[in-house]
Design an enzyme around this catalytic site. Structure first.
Site, short mmCIF file in Angstrom:
data_model
loop_
_atom_site.label_atom_id
_atom_site.label_comp_id
_atom_site.label_asym_id
_atom_site.label_seq_id
_atom_site.Cartn_x
_atom_site.Cartn_y
_atom_site.Cartn_z
N GLY A 196 47.33 91.34 55.97
CA GLY A 196 47.77 90.46 54.89
C GLY A 196 46.89 90.58 53.66
O GLY A 196 45.71 90.23 53.70
N GLU B 83 57.33 71.83 39.47
CA GLU B 83 57.18 72.89 38.47
C GLU B 83 58.53 73.57 38.19
O GLU B 83 58.89 73.84 37.05
CB GLU B 83 56.14 73.91 38.95
CG GLU B 83 54.73 73.32 38.91
CD GLU B 83 53.68 74.13 39.63
OE1 GLU B 83 52.49 73.84 39.44
OE2 GLU B 83 54.01 75.03 40.41
N GLY C 92 47.27 88.81 50.94
CA GLY C 92 47.48 87.60 50.14
C GLY C 92 46.12 87.02 49.78
O GLY C 92 45.11 87.72 49.75
N PHE C 93 46.10 85.70 49.51
CA PHE C 93 44.86 85.09 49.04
C PHE C 93 43.73 85.18 50.06
O PHE C 93 42.59 85.47 49.72
CB PHE C 93 45.11 83.63 48.66
CG PHE C 93 45.78 83.49 47.34
CD1 PHE C 93 45.06 83.59 46.18
CD2 PHE C 93 47.16 83.31 47.26
CE1 PHE C 93 45.68 83.50 44.94
CE2 PHE C 93 47.78 83.20 46.03
CZ PHE C 93 47.04 83.30 44.87
N GLY C 94 44.03 84.92 51.34
CA GLY C 94 42.98 84.94 52.37
C GLY C 94 42.49 86.34 52.65
O GLY C 94 41.28 86.63 52.62
N VAL D 45 52.96 94.46 60.73
CA VAL D 45 52.39 94.21 62.06
C VAL D 45 53.47 93.57 62.92
O VAL D 45 54.03 92.53 62.57
CB VAL D 45 51.16 93.29 61.95
CG1 VAL D 45 50.65 92.90 63.33
CG2 VAL D 45 50.07 93.98 61.15
N ASP E 91 47.28 79.94 55.41
CA ASP E 91 48.43 79.05 55.65
C ASP E 91 48.85 79.00 57.12
O ASP E 91 49.53 78.07 57.53
CB ASP E 91 49.64 79.57 54.86
CG ASP E 91 49.64 79.10 53.43
OD1 ASP E 91 48.66 78.47 53.01
OD2 ASP E 91 50.64 79.37 52.72
C1 LIG Z 1 56.05 79.02 45.09
C2 LIG Z 1 54.64 78.74 45.53
C3 LIG Z 1 53.76 78.12 44.65
C4 LIG Z 1 52.44 77.87 45.04
N1 LIG Z 1 51.60 77.28 44.14
C5 LIG Z 1 50.31 77.10 44.48
C6 LIG Z 1 49.39 76.59 43.53
O1 LIG Z 1 49.75 76.27 42.39
N2 LIG Z 1 48.09 76.46 43.89
C7 LIG Z 1 47.67 76.82 45.14
O2 LIG Z 1 46.47 76.72 45.42
N3 LIG Z 1 48.51 77.29 46.07
C8 LIG Z 1 49.82 77.45 45.77
N4 LIG Z 1 50.70 77.94 46.69
C9 LIG Z 1 50.22 78.19 48.07
C10 LIG Z 1 49.46 79.48 48.18
O3 LIG Z 1 50.18 80.53 47.58
C11 LIG Z 1 49.22 79.77 49.66
O4 LIG Z 1 48.49 78.70 50.20
C12 LIG Z 1 48.44 81.06 49.84
O5 LIG Z 1 49.20 82.15 49.37
C13 LIG Z 1 48.08 81.28 51.31
O6 LIG Z 1 47.33 82.46 51.42
P1 LIG Z 1 47.47 83.33 52.74
O7 LIG Z 1 46.48 84.44 52.58
O8 LIG Z 1 47.38 82.48 53.93
O9 LIG Z 1 48.94 83.92 52.73
P2 LIG Z 1 49.71 84.74 51.61
O10 LIG Z 1 49.02 84.66 50.29
O11 LIG Z 1 51.11 84.30 51.70
O12 LIG Z 1 49.60 86.24 52.11
C14 LIG Z 1 50.20 86.69 53.29
C15 LIG Z 1 50.26 88.20 53.22
O13 LIG Z 1 50.55 88.69 54.52
C16 LIG Z 1 51.52 89.71 54.44
N5 LIG Z 1 52.20 89.73 55.74
C17 LIG Z 1 52.83 88.69 56.35
N6 LIG Z 1 53.29 89.07 57.55
C18 LIG Z 1 52.95 90.37 57.71
C19 LIG Z 1 53.16 91.32 58.75
N7 LIG Z 1 53.80 91.01 59.88
N8 LIG Z 1 52.68 92.57 58.58
C20 LIG Z 1 52.03 92.93 57.44
N9 LIG Z 1 51.82 92.06 56.42
C21 LIG Z 1 52.25 90.80 56.56
C22 LIG Z 1 52.40 89.29 53.28
O14 LIG Z 1 53.09 90.41 52.73
C23 LIG Z 1 51.38 88.71 52.31
O15 LIG Z 1 50.86 89.69 51.44
C24 LIG Z 1 52.02 78.22 46.34
C25 LIG Z 1 52.90 78.83 47.22
C26 LIG Z 1 54.21 79.09 46.83
C27 LIG Z 1 55.15 79.76 47.77
#
Ligand SMILES: Cc1cc2nc3c(=O)[nH]c(=O)nc-3n(C[C@H](O)[C@H](O)[C@H](O)COP(=O)(O)OP(=O)(O)OC[C@H]3O[C@@H](n4cnc5c(N)ncnc54)[C@H](O)[C@@H]3O)c2cc1C
Length: 445
Positions: free
Chosen positions: A18, A184, A20-22, A86, A322
């Site tokens: 992943g 928003e 994403g942010f984490g 994955v 998340d």
């Molecule tokens: C519309 C919206 C607005 C938001 N606004 C805010 C805000 O204003 N402020 C704030 O702090 N937070 C906000 N959030 C929440 C924030 O985006 C999430 O809390 C954050 O993205 C979580 O980070 P993460 O790393 O857990 O997951 P994510 O950032 O979602 O990253 C997950 C990653 O895993 C990858 N992935 C998933 N499953 C698989 C797999 N099986 N195989 C390979 N790759 C995979 C995905 O492609 C993605 O790149 C918002 C969320 C949304 C949807």
């Protein structure tokens, strides 16, 4: 392709799932460590989800809020990026099972010494998956673009529609969920209708569009103090959004939304453009890790990790962001807010634990540092709750703007977004008002 373990460097191999942010923070904190890192994602880019709703309303373009993962780590020789999905975990063999992202081939398995899983979450439709096709959400870039097309097409359809009732349905926009994204989104649709599009049509007056924000709780923005919820509600009303709190959606179909009626009956709202911004559920990877390790799972699908963010019985496997809830010092599972700072802090923490272990030292348990909560409603209107300091209006909006620019990935994106926002602020315009994905019969031929 069979099993790939490492590139053969012999270094400790950390696989991060992943980008994403984490995941991004975990990799960033490992880029100068004596480890080999492989970042696996099914997308080739990092998406700045907090601004996807601006893509959905034509304020920003996709490339301004997404950044290629390879570009982020191009200077880090110990970091590799793998485009693959994955599918499963073999925790005993310390391997991931991968699925290719067509047409790119991928190894079937990928070995690791340490695994950090940050798969995020997705929107859930409260057990009504059939609602998804009528109520799009803005979690991914693809879905944000689909919402953009749907919103803009609704104005076009209304312009072409001779029957008054049908025209009204096209001009009724319903946003479900009064959290930050719903607020928003409703605010942006209102600005689109009242400001940006006001002179674009000849038959309809876009300013007469109805924008409804439906929330089951008794106020919007329940993660903020009630005084800020009230402020946000007033700002929405000033923009022309009708806020329906204490109302539950009981049906969504092509003709509109059905709400539970105050008198025990049901109220149908004819609408052709419904946006979903209600409950989320954890990535399916969380459930799989729970099944394999016996870790607890909550009703939002989050797997419970130990205080150091590892899975029970598997100190080499971390899960963050998340998709998790974390045990506190007393052993109680705690659900932290589903926001980017939580995922980022957990990503950094997991990386620090990996580095400490390689040095043969211990690392303290994870502790979340809450830096505050921000939500924007529209032009110069936002609410902020920063360590007990409650702000509204222009000051909160300026704070929101700076924080989002700061955390956007890539200098170029920051600059482009700043220019776009400044331009839009002065002109009330939105440059990316494109209906994409639709094709005519002749194009199909
Ligand atoms: C519309 C919206 C607005 C938001 N606004 C805010 C805000 O204003 N402020 C704030 O702090 N937070 C906000 N959030 C929440 C924030 O985006 C999430 O809390 C954050 O993205 C979580 O980070 P993460 O790393 O857990 O997951 P994510 O950032 O979602 O990253 C997950 C990653 O895993 C990858 N992935 C998933 N499953 C698989 C797999 N099986 N195989 C390979 N790759 C995979 C995905 O492609 C993605 O790149 C918002 C969320 C949304 C949807």
């Amino acid at each position: 392709m069979g099993i790939v373990r490492t590139s053969g460097s012999g270094e400790h191999h950390v696989v991060v799932v992943g980008g994403g942010f984490g995941g991004l923070q975990a990799v960033s904190k490992l880029r100068r460590a004596p480890v080999e890192v492989t970042l696996v994602d099914r997308r080739n880019f990092h998406l700045f989800q907090p601004l996807t709703y601006q893509v959905a309303t034509g304020a920003l373009s996709p490339g301004e809020i997404a950044y290629p993962l390879r570009a982020i780590f191009k200077r880090d020789r110990n970091v590799g990026v793998l485009l693959a999905e994955v599918a499963d975990f073999d925790l005993d063999a310390r391997e991931l099972h991968l699925r290719p992202v067509s047409p790119v081939p991928a190894p079937e398995r990928l070995g690791y010494d340490t695994l950090i899983v940050a798969g995020g979450s997705h929107y859930a439709y409260f057990g009504h998956e059939e609602w998804r096709m009528h109520a799009a959400e803005v979690k991914s870039l693809e879905s944000a673009l689909a919402v953009r097309s749907r919103l803009l097409a609704a104005f076009e359809a209304a312009e072409a529609e001779p029957a008054a009732a049908a025209r009204e349905a096209w001009l009724t926009f319903v946003v479900v969920g009064g959290g930050a994204t719903g607020v928003e989104m409703a605010g942006q649709i209102a600005e689109l209708a009242r400001d940006t599009l006001r002179r674009d049509f000849r038959t309809i007056d876009p300013r007469r569009a109805r924008i409804l924000l439906v929330e089951a709780a008794d106020r919007v923005l329940t993660s903020f103090p009630p005084s800020l919820s009230a402020k946000a509600e007033r700002s929405l009303q000033r923009l022309g959004v009708s806020v329906l709190t204490g109302r539950t959606v009981i049906g969504i179909d092509a003709a509109g939304v059905t709400l539970d009626g105050r008198d025990g009956g049901a109220e149908h709202i004819a609408s052709r453009a419904v946006v979903w911004a209600a409950g989320v559920t954890a990535s399916g990877l969380a459930g799989r890790l729970a099944d394999l390790t016996g870790a607890e799972r909550d009703n939002a699908g989050r797997v419970t990790v130990e205080a150091d963010l590892t899975l029970p019985g598997h100190p080499e496997v971390f899960a963050i962001g998340d998709m998790v809830r974390v045990r506190n010092a007393g052993g109680e599972p705690v659900v932290l807010p589903g926001v980017a700072p939580v995922a980022m802090q957990q990503g950094r923490h997991a990386a620090r634990v990996v580095r400490a272990r390689l040095r043969g030292s211990q690392h303290a348990a994870f502790r979340y540092r809450d830096k505050g909560n921000l939500a924007t409603i529209g032009r110069a209107a936002a609410v902020a709750d920063i360590k007990g300091v409650r702000l509204g209006g222009f000051l909160a909006w300026a704070a929101w703007l700076l924080v989002h620019l700061w955390y956007l990935i890539g200098f170029q994106n920051r600059l482009l977004v700043l220019i776009r926002w400044s331009f839009s602020f002065v002109t009330h315009g939105r440059g990316a008002r494109l209906i994409t994905g639709a094709s005519t019969n002749s194009e199909q031929r």
